[in-house]
Design a protein around this motif. Structure first.
Motif, PDB file in Angstrom:
ATOM      1  N   ASP A 194     -15.043  28.808 -24.434  1.00 38.72           N
ATOM      2  CA  ASP A 194     -15.891  29.268 -24.560  1.00 38.72           C
ATOM      3  C   ASP A 194     -16.733  29.535 -23.609  1.00 38.72           C
ATOM      4  O   ASP A 194     -17.052  28.496 -22.525  1.00 38.72           O
ATOM      5  CB  ASP A 194     -16.648  27.524 -25.297  1.00 38.72           C
ATOM      6  N   PRO A 195     -17.183  30.779 -23.874  1.00 33.97           N
ATOM      7  CA  PRO A 195     -18.164  30.959 -22.174  1.00 33.97           C
ATOM      8  C   PRO A 195     -18.964  30.572 -22.244  1.00 33.97           C
ATOM      9  O   PRO A 195     -19.830  30.705 -21.001  1.00 33.97           O
ATOM     10  CB  PRO A 195     -18.554  33.017 -23.307  1.00 33.97           C
ATOM     11  N   LYS A 196     -20.058  29.614 -23.077  1.00 42.70           N
ATOM     12  CA  LYS A 196     -20.934  28.925 -22.569  1.00 42.70           C
ATOM     13  C   LYS A 196     -20.239  27.112 -22.211  1.00 42.70           C
ATOM     14  O   LYS A 196     -21.510  27.502 -21.658  1.00 42.70           O
ATOM     15  CB  LYS A 196     -21.358  28.312 -24.234  1.00 42.70           C
ATOM     16  N   ALA A 197     -19.496  27.066 -21.924  1.00 39.23           N
ATOM     17  CA  ALA A 197     -19.002  26.021 -20.724  1.00 39.23           C
ATOM     18  C   ALA A 197     -18.607  26.347 -20.005  1.00 39.23           C
ATOM     19  O   ALA A 197     -17.490  26.758 -19.144  1.00 39.23           O
ATOM     20  CB  ALA A 197     -17.765  25.348 -21.399  1.00 39.23           C
ATOM     21  N   ARG A 198     -19.490  26.239 -19.136  1.00 39.09           N
ATOM     22  CA  ARG A 198     -19.817  26.895 -17.201  1.00 39.09           C
ATOM     23  C   ARG A 198     -18.211  26.717 -17.149  1.00 39.09           C
ATOM     24  O   ARG A 198     -17.433  27.947 -16.616  1.00 39.09           O
ATOM     25  CB  ARG A 198     -20.350  26.329 -16.418  1.00 39.09           C
ATOM     26  N   GLU A 199     -17.558  25.896 -16.533  1.00 37.26           N
ATOM     27  CA  GLU A 199     -16.170  25.156 -16.071  1.00 37.26           C
ATOM     28  C   GLU A 199     -14.934  26.321 -16.486  1.00 37.26           C
ATOM     29  O   GLU A 199     -14.305  26.374 -16.275  1.00 37.26           O
ATOM     30  CB  GLU A 199     -15.938  23.854 -15.542  1.00 37.26           C
ATOM     31  N   ASP A 200     -15.465  25.876 -17.997  1.00 38.56           N
ATOM     32  CA  ASP A 200     -14.172  26.635 -18.534  1.00 38.56           C
ATOM     33  C   ASP A 200     -14.173  27.844 -17.679  1.00 38.56           C
ATOM     34  O   ASP A 200     -12.848  28.782 -18.271  1.00 38.56           O
ATOM     35  CB  ASP A 200     -13.905  26.265 -20.173  1.00 38.56           C
ATOM     36  N   ALA A 201     -15.074  28.532 -18.682  1.00 35.56           N
ATOM     37  CA  ALA A 201     -15.628  29.404 -18.536  1.00 35.56           C
ATOM     38  C   ALA A 201     -14.991  30.567 -17.843  1.00 35.56           C
ATOM     39  O   ALA A 201     -14.371  31.284 -17.026  1.00 35.56           O
ATOM     40  CB  ALA A 201     -16.735  30.490 -18.850  1.00 35.56           C
ATOM     41  N   MET A 202     -15.472  29.862 -16.418  1.00 40.45           N
ATOM     42  CA  MET A 202     -15.559  29.846 -14.575  1.00 40.45           C
ATOM     43  C   MET A 202     -13.393  30.131 -14.865  1.00 40.45           C
ATOM     44  O   MET A 202     -12.666  31.144 -14.069  1.00 40.45           O
ATOM     45  CB  MET A 202     -15.982  29.279 -13.638  1.00 40.45           C
ATOM     46  N   HIS A 203     -12.806  28.996 -14.925  1.00 36.69           N
ATOM     47  CA  HIS A 203     -11.293  28.754 -15.244  1.00 36.69           C
ATOM     48  C   HIS A 203     -10.616  30.121 -15.770  1.00 36.69           C
ATOM     49  O   HIS A 203      -9.696  30.282 -15.226  1.00 36.69           O
ATOM     50  CB  HIS A 203     -10.561  27.845 -16.181  1.00 36.69           C
ATOM     51  N   ALA A 204     -11.072  30.513 -17.473  1.00 42.14           N
ATOM     52  CA  ALA A 204     -10.428  31.427 -17.769  1.00 42.14           C
ATOM     53  C   ALA A 204     -10.872  32.708 -17.125  1.00 42.14           C
ATOM     54  O   ALA A 204      -9.885  33.877 -17.018  1.00 42.14           O
ATOM     55  CB  ALA A 204     -11.389  31.801 -19.319  1.00 42.14           C
ATOM     56  N   ALA A 205     -11.727  32.988 -16.126  1.00 46.38           N
ATOM     57  CA  ALA A 205     -11.710  34.533 -15.597  1.00 46.38           C
ATOM     58  C   ALA A 205     -10.691  34.662 -14.077  1.00 46.38           C
ATOM     59  O   ALA A 205     -10.859  35.390 -13.969  1.00 46.38           O
ATOM     60  CB  ALA A 205     -13.345  34.105 -14.872  1.00 46.38           C
ATOM     61  N   LEU A 206     -10.555  33.621 -13.572  1.00 42.47           N
ATOM     62  CA  LEU A 206      -8.979  33.333 -13.315  1.00 42.47           C
ATOM     63  C   LEU A 206      -7.849  33.687 -13.869  1.00 42.47           C
ATOM     64  O   LEU A 206      -7.225  34.233 -13.089  1.00 42.47           O
ATOM     65  CB  LEU A 206      -9.244  32.256 -11.773  1.00 42.47           C
ATOM     66  N   THR A 208      -6.812  36.339 -14.874  1.00 41.51           N
ATOM     67  CA  THR A 208      -7.464  38.499 -14.781  1.00 41.51           C
ATOM     68  C   THR A 208      -5.913  39.023 -14.353  1.00 41.51           C
ATOM     69  O   THR A 208      -6.060  38.992 -13.477  1.00 41.51           O
ATOM     70  CB  THR A 208      -8.093  38.411 -13.903  1.00 41.51           C
ATOM     71  N   ARG A 209      -5.425  38.550 -15.671  1.00 37.64           N
ATOM     72  CA  ARG A 209      -4.108  39.487 -15.180  1.00 37.64           C
ATOM     73  C   ARG A 209      -3.880  41.040 -16.769  1.00 37.64           C
ATOM     74  O   ARG A 209      -4.788  40.605 -17.544  1.00 37.64           O
ATOM     75  CB  ARG A 209      -2.455  38.989 -15.817  1.00 37.64           C
ATOM     76  N   PRO A 210      -3.338  41.957 -16.613  1.00 42.99           N
ATOM     77  CA  PRO A 210      -2.816  42.649 -17.214  1.00 42.99           C
ATOM     78  C   PRO A 210      -2.598  43.078 -18.269  1.00 42.99           C
ATOM     79  O   PRO A 210      -2.612  43.469 -19.822  1.00 42.99           O
ATOM     80  CB  PRO A 210      -2.340  43.982 -17.533  1.00 42.99           C
ATOM     81  N   ASN A 211      -1.507  41.198 -18.629  1.00 38.31           N
ATOM     82  CA  ASN A 211      -0.484  41.128 -19.942  1.00 38.31           C
ATOM     83  C   ASN A 211      -1.336  39.783 -20.019  1.00 38.31           C
ATOM     84  O   ASN A 211      -1.148  38.520 -21.144  1.00 38.31           O
ATOM     85  CB  ASN A 211       0.492  39.969 -19.406  1.00 38.31           C
ATOM     86  N   VAL A 212      -3.204  39.362 -19.950  1.00 38.04           N
ATOM     87  CA  VAL A 212      -3.512  38.589 -20.415  1.00 38.04           C
ATOM     88  C   VAL A 212      -4.753  39.094 -21.497  1.00 38.04           C
ATOM     89  O   VAL A 212      -5.397  40.110 -21.538  1.00 38.04           O
ATOM     90  CB  VAL A 212      -4.550  37.563 -19.851  1.00 38.04           C
ATOM     91  N   THR A 213      -4.952  38.382 -22.701  1.00 39.91           N
ATOM     92  CA  THR A 213      -6.281  38.107 -23.565  1.00 39.91           C
ATOM     93  C   THR A 213      -6.998  37.214 -23.555  1.00 39.91           C
ATOM     94  O   THR A 213      -6.293  36.133 -24.399  1.00 39.91           O
ATOM     95  CB  THR A 213      -5.542  39.157 -25.033  1.00 39.91           C
ATOM     96  N   ARG A 214      -8.487  37.488 -23.413  1.00 41.66           N
ATOM     97  CA  ARG A 214      -9.150  35.953 -23.366  1.00 41.66           C
ATOM     98  C   ARG A 214     -10.156  36.441 -24.620  1.00 41.66           C
ATOM     99  O   ARG A 214     -10.556  36.993 -24.490  1.00 41.66           O
ATOM    100  CB  ARG A 214      -9.691  35.842 -22.144  1.00 41.66           C
TER     101      ARG A 214
END
Length: 324
Positions: A194-206, A208-214
């Protein structure tokens, strides 16, 4: 596997304690695969099936919290397709950080366990999502499907993470530690957040790989797994992730079901109110109240109409659908 569906082998009405529940899993495992304690706070349950393997990471609390169910969620997902299923259970929120689990996966690798399967999917949510990504390195070429995962709880990397203070002294720098690094050998990883959930969005941003779809699940917060499960959408998403056919268009088409999910609608209402957008609030409340007669939305609809009237405005008339 047995002729009885795995999901029916434990009746929620029995109200088993966690210890009794684990004992029951161990008894069942004798017929479908095996049960192995992993140190004091973890267990592994394997159910033998096809050459497709679903590896899930769950806590006892989350496995037992689903209405009408008292079995690991991996059993639900795997039994419907006859897949093999390996469930790693944490007896509490441990993020699966224990030497016994490292050794367990080391043994699986040494025994060539993962080589026996044509398709492998690692699945988990929250701390289980972290573990699914981290331990996927044991099966190069596997696919990953994780919901609001943490990347690490190492305070040197995520000093902004304040939700899990009890894990501060747990090492996330030894083996199977930093989840985004562990997915490099994966075939593909889908990360739902959830991009509105600050901490979860910051974890998801980490991740970042070519084989990842967010994939963004706005306004679902930590209820992503709950929503997809209750909407009957988790199974088709996991099936597509397993066979490698899951595309963002598939996800967004299924995600439209959120429009009937009340927790999502309540958060969306809160967002329009905070932004002081009476027109958006009115349009949302009119749509929801027409469908479900939800009292809070009916009240907010009246408030929004009054606010618009005070500004010399009103809600536009509902659009009329053309007949076919």
């Amino acid at each position: 596997m047995t002729d009885t569906a795995l999901t029916e082998l434990i009746d929620p009405a029995e109200n088993l304690s966690d210890v009794e529940w684990l004992d029951r899993l161990q008894d069942i495992a004798g017929d479908i695969g095996y049960f192995e304690p992993l140190g004091p706070d973890h267990s592994a349950v394997f159910a033998n099936g096809s050459r497709q393997l679903l590896v899930t990471f769950e806590t006892i609390a989350t496995a037992r919290s689903r209405p009408g169910k008292d079995v690991p969620i991996g059993w639900d997902l795997a039994f419907n397709r006859g897949w093999s299923q390996l469930c790693l259970l944490a007896h509490a929120e441990t993020w699966f950080r224990h030497r016994a689990i490292y050794m367990f996966f080391d043994q699986l690798i040494d025994n060539g366990f993962f080589d026996e399967y044509d398709q492998i999917l690692f699945y988990g949510a929250g701390s289980g999502g972290y573990a699914a990504a981290a331990y996927s390195v044991a099966a190069p070429g596997a696919r990953i499907f994780v919901l609001n995962p943490q990347a690490t709880l190492d305070p040197r990397v995520t000093e902004w993470e304040t939700r899990f203070d009890h894990m501060r002294r747990t090492s996330f720098t030894d083996r199977y530690g930093y989840a985004p690094d562990m997915i490099d050998a994966a075939h593909h990883a889908h990360v739902l957040y959830d991009p509105k959930a600050r901490e979860d969005a910051m974890h998801a941003a980490l991740f970042t790989r070519p084989n990842v779809t967010r994939l963004r699940c706005t306004h679902l917060n930590h209820e992503i797994e709950t929503f997809f499960g209750r909407a009957g959408l988790l199974q088709p998403l996991v099936e597509k992730a397993m066979d490698g056919s899951l595309q963002p268009t598939d996800f967004h088409r299924l995600f439209r079901a959120r429009r009937a999910y009340m927790p999502y609608l309540r958060r969306l209402l809160g967002a329009t109110e905070i932004r002081r957008r009476p027109l958006l609030t009115g349009l949302l409340c009119r749509s929801v109240s027409n469908d479900s007669k939800a009292p809070p939305f009916i009240r907010q609809l009246a408030i929004a109409k009054a606010q618009l009237a005070a500004e010399g405005r009103r809600l536009p008339e509902p659009s009329r659908r053309r007949s076919a």
